[in-house]
Design a protein around this motif. Structure first.
Motif, PDB file in Angstrom:
ATOM      1  N   PRO A  39       0.800  -1.232   0.000  1.00 26.08           N
ATOM      2  CA  PRO A  39       0.000   0.000   0.000  1.00 26.08           C
ATOM      3  C   PRO A  39       0.835   1.286   0.000  1.00 26.08           C
ATOM      4  CG  PRO A  39      -0.843  -1.532   1.625  1.00 26.08           C
ATOM      5  CD  PRO A  39       0.439  -2.092   1.130  1.00 26.08           C
ATOM      6  N   VAL A  40       2.046   1.226   0.495  1.00 24.43           N
ATOM      7  CA  VAL A  40       2.894   2.423   0.540  1.00 24.43           C
ATOM      8  C   VAL A  40       3.265   2.869  -0.871  1.00 24.43           C
ATOM      9  CG1 VAL A  40       5.086   3.349   1.377  1.00 24.43           C
ATOM     10  CG2 VAL A  40       3.708   1.887   2.846  1.00 24.43           C
ATOM     11  N   TYR A  41       3.320   1.923  -1.805  1.00 24.22           N
ATOM     12  CA  TYR A  41       3.604   2.294  -3.191  1.00 24.22           C
ATOM     13  C   TYR A  41       2.522   3.242  -3.730  1.00 24.22           C
ATOM     14  CZ  TYR A  41       7.520  -0.889  -3.882  1.00 24.22           C
ATOM     15  OH  TYR A  41       8.742  -1.500  -3.819  1.00 24.22           O
ATOM     16  N   LEU A  42       1.272   3.037  -3.323  1.00 23.49           N
ATOM     17  CA  LEU A  42       0.210   3.964  -3.743  1.00 23.49           C
ATOM     18  C   LEU A  42       0.400   5.346  -3.118  1.00 23.49           C
ATOM     19  CD1 LEU A  42      -2.972   1.725  -3.718  1.00 23.49           C
ATOM     20  CD2 LEU A  42      -1.662   2.549  -5.676  1.00 23.49           C
ATOM     21  N   ALA A  43       0.859   5.382  -1.879  1.00 27.44           N
ATOM     22  CA  ALA A  43       1.139   6.667  -1.234  1.00 27.44           C
ATOM     23  C   ALA A  43       2.291   7.383  -1.941  1.00 27.44           C
ATOM     24  CB  ALA A  43       1.458   6.450   0.242  1.00 27.44           C
ATOM     25  N   ILE A  44       3.284   6.631  -2.389  1.00 26.74           N
ATOM     26  CA  ILE A  44       4.400   7.217  -3.127  1.00 26.74           C
ATOM     27  C   ILE A  44       3.899   7.811  -4.445  1.00 26.74           C
ATOM     28  CG2 ILE A  44       6.533   6.645  -4.365  1.00 26.74           C
ATOM     29  CD1 ILE A  44       7.057   4.597  -2.072  1.00 26.74           C
ATOM     30  N   ALA A  45       3.021   7.079  -5.132  1.00 23.22           N
ATOM     31  CA  ALA A  45       2.452   7.593  -6.376  1.00 23.22           C
ATOM     32  C   ALA A  45       1.626   8.855  -6.111  1.00 23.22           C
ATOM     33  CB  ALA A  45       1.601   6.527  -7.051  1.00 23.22           C
ATOM     34  N   ALA A  46       0.889   8.885  -5.016  1.00 23.81           N
ATOM     35  CA  ALA A  46       0.102  10.071  -4.662  1.00 23.81           C
ATOM     36  C   ALA A  46       1.010  11.264  -4.373  1.00 23.81           C
ATOM     37  CB  ALA A  46      -0.788   9.776  -3.454  1.00 23.81           C
ATOM     38  N   ALA A  47       2.151  11.016  -3.748  1.00 28.55           N
ATOM     39  CA  ALA A  47       3.115  12.102  -3.511  1.00 28.55           C
ATOM     40  C   ALA A  47       3.648  12.637  -4.832  1.00 28.55           C
ATOM     41  CB  ALA A  47       4.258  11.603  -2.631  1.00 28.55           C
ATOM     42  N   GLY A  48       3.854  11.759  -5.800  1.00 28.10           N
ATOM     43  CA  GLY A  48       4.291  12.198  -7.126  1.00 28.10           C
ATOM     44  C   GLY A  48       3.242  13.056  -7.809  1.00 28.10           C
ATOM     45  N   VAL A  49       1.991  12.669  -7.677  1.00 30.27           N
ATOM     46  CA  VAL A  49       0.899  13.467  -8.251  1.00 30.27           C
ATOM     47  C   VAL A  49       0.839  14.837  -7.576  1.00 30.27           C
ATOM     48  CG1 VAL A  49      -1.614  13.620  -8.480  1.00 30.27           C
ATOM     49  CG2 VAL A  49      -0.440  11.476  -9.009  1.00 30.27           C
ATOM     50  N   ALA A  50       1.051  14.863  -6.259  1.00 31.12           N
ATOM     51  CA  ALA A  50       1.068  16.144  -5.541  1.00 31.12           C
ATOM     52  C   ALA A  50       2.194  17.036  -6.052  1.00 31.12           C
ATOM     53  CB  ALA A  50       1.204  15.900  -4.045  1.00 31.12           C
ATOM     54  N   LEU A  51       3.357  16.457  -6.310  1.00 30.05           N
ATOM     55  CA  LEU A  51       4.464  17.237  -6.880  1.00 30.05           C
ATOM     56  C   LEU A  51       4.107  17.789  -8.250  1.00 30.05           C
ATOM     57  CD1 LEU A  51       7.647  15.164  -5.981  1.00 30.05           C
ATOM     58  CD2 LEU A  51       7.186  17.522  -5.341  1.00 30.05           C
ATOM     59  N   LEU A  52       3.441  16.989  -9.066  1.00 27.78           N
ATOM     60  CA  LEU A  52       3.032  17.451 -10.395  1.00 27.78           C
ATOM     61  C   LEU A  52       2.048  18.612 -10.299  1.00 27.78           C
ATOM     62  CD1 LEU A  52       2.633  14.067 -12.273  1.00 27.78           C
ATOM     63  CD2 LEU A  52       4.323  15.842 -12.723  1.00 27.78           C
ATOM     64  N   ILE A  53       1.093  18.508  -9.386  1.00 29.98           N
ATOM     65  CA  ILE A  53       0.110  19.582  -9.206  1.00 29.98           C
ATOM     66  C   ILE A  53       0.790  20.854  -8.704  1.00 29.98           C
ATOM     67  CG2 ILE A  53      -1.881  20.291  -7.809  1.00 29.98           C
ATOM     68  CD1 ILE A  53      -2.824  17.341  -7.997  1.00 29.98           C
ATOM     69  N   TRP A  54       1.683  20.706  -7.742  1.00 23.82           N
ATOM     70  CA  TRP A  54       2.423  21.844  -7.206  1.00 23.82           C
ATOM     71  C   TRP A  54       3.248  22.520  -8.294  1.00 23.82           C
ATOM     72  CZ3 TRP A  54       7.127  21.295  -3.445  1.00 23.82           C
ATOM     73  CH2 TRP A  54       7.487  22.538  -2.974  1.00 23.82           C
ATOM     74  N   SER A  55       3.902  21.737  -9.114  1.00 31.49           N
ATOM     75  CA  SER A  55       4.705  22.273 -10.209  1.00 31.49           C
ATOM     76  C   SER A  55       3.834  23.030 -11.209  1.00 31.49           C
ATOM     77  CB  SER A  55       5.447  21.141 -10.908  1.00 31.49           C
ATOM     78  OG  SER A  55       6.102  21.604 -12.036  1.00 31.49           O
ATOM     79  N   ASP A  56       2.672  22.478 -11.509  1.00 31.67           N
ATOM     80  CA  ASP A  56       1.775  23.117 -12.468  1.00 31.67           C
ATOM     81  C   ASP A  56       1.220  24.426 -11.915  1.00 31.67           C
ATOM     82  OD1 ASP A  56       0.376  23.078 -14.992  1.00 31.67           O
ATOM     83  OD2 ASP A  56      -1.454  22.651 -13.834  1.00 31.67           O
ATOM     84  N   GLN A  57       0.900  24.453 -10.638  1.00 27.06           N
ATOM     85  CA  GLN A  57       0.390  25.686 -10.029  1.00 27.06           C
ATOM     86  C   GLN A  57       1.463  26.776 -10.008  1.00 27.06           C
ATOM     87  OE1 GLN A  57      -1.217  24.560  -6.245  1.00 27.06           O
ATOM     88  NE2 GLN A  57      -3.176  23.927  -7.117  1.00 27.06           N
ATOM     89  N   ASP A  58       2.706  26.399  -9.722  1.00 28.96           N
ATOM     90  CA  ASP A  58       3.789  27.385  -9.769  1.00 28.96           C
ATOM     91  C   ASP A  58       4.008  27.932 -11.167  1.00 28.96           C
ATOM     92  OD1 ASP A  58       4.335  27.422  -7.103  1.00 28.96           O
ATOM     93  OD2 ASP A  58       6.179  26.256  -7.217  1.00 28.96           O
ATOM     94  N   ARG A  59       3.861  27.092 -12.157  1.00 27.47           N
ATOM     95  CA  ARG A  59       4.039  27.530 -13.544  1.00 27.47           C
ATOM     96  C   ARG A  59       2.932  28.525 -13.923  1.00 27.47           C
ATOM     97  NH1 ARG A  59       3.625  22.776 -16.927  1.00 27.47           N
ATOM     98  NH2 ARG A  59       5.263  22.048 -15.542  1.00 27.47           N
ATOM     99  N   GLU A  60       1.718  28.313 -13.437  1.00 32.62           N
ATOM    100  CA  GLU A  60       0.612  29.229 -13.752  1.00 32.62           C
ATOM    101  C   GLU A  60       0.796  30.577 -13.063  1.00 32.62           C
ATOM    102  OE1 GLU A  60      -2.993  27.249 -12.721  1.00 32.62           O
ATOM    103  OE2 GLU A  60      -2.847  25.839 -14.390  1.00 32.62           O
ATOM    104  N   LYS A  61       1.382  30.602 -11.876  1.00 36.14           N
ATOM    105  CA  LYS A  61       1.593  31.843 -11.139  1.00 36.14           C
ATOM    106  C   LYS A  61       2.669  32.713 -11.782  1.00 36.14           C
ATOM    107  CE  LYS A  61       0.448  30.274  -6.498  1.00 36.14           C
ATOM    108  NZ  LYS A  61       0.988  30.018  -5.162  1.00 36.14           N
ATOM    109  N   GLY A  62       3.736  32.074 -12.220  1.00 34.83           N
ATOM    110  CA  GLY A  62       4.901  32.827 -12.640  1.00 34.83           C
ATOM    111  C   GLY A  62       4.938  33.102 -14.093  1.00 34.83           C
TER     112      GLY A  62
END
Length: 62
Positions: A39-62
């Motif tokens: 199950p931790v592998y799914l949490a790792i994948a979710a952390a990756g998705v969170a990084l992708l969302i964070w990166s996309d939001q920063d790109r929209e701001k700047g």
């Protein structure tokens, strides 16, 4: 850079989960360093998705 890291983390998380659940084998780099429960592998994948969302939001701001 966060976007690339997010993609790598998602691939490691989903690849590790799918390999254990559907193919009864080990896959990825994380298994070489840590003994991770399935199950931790799914949490790792979710952390990756969170990084992708964070990166996309920063790109929209700047």
């Amino acid at each position: 850079m966060r976007g690339f890291l997010g993609v790598v983390v998602v691939i490691q998380g989903l690849g590790g989960f799918v390999a254990r659940v559907f193919f009864d084998t080990e896959w990825g780099l994380l298994r070489r360093w840590f003994d991770i429960p399935t199950p931790v592998y799914l949490a790792i994948a979710a952390a990756g998705v969170a990084l992708l969302i964070w990166s996309d939001q920063d790109r929209e701001k700047g």
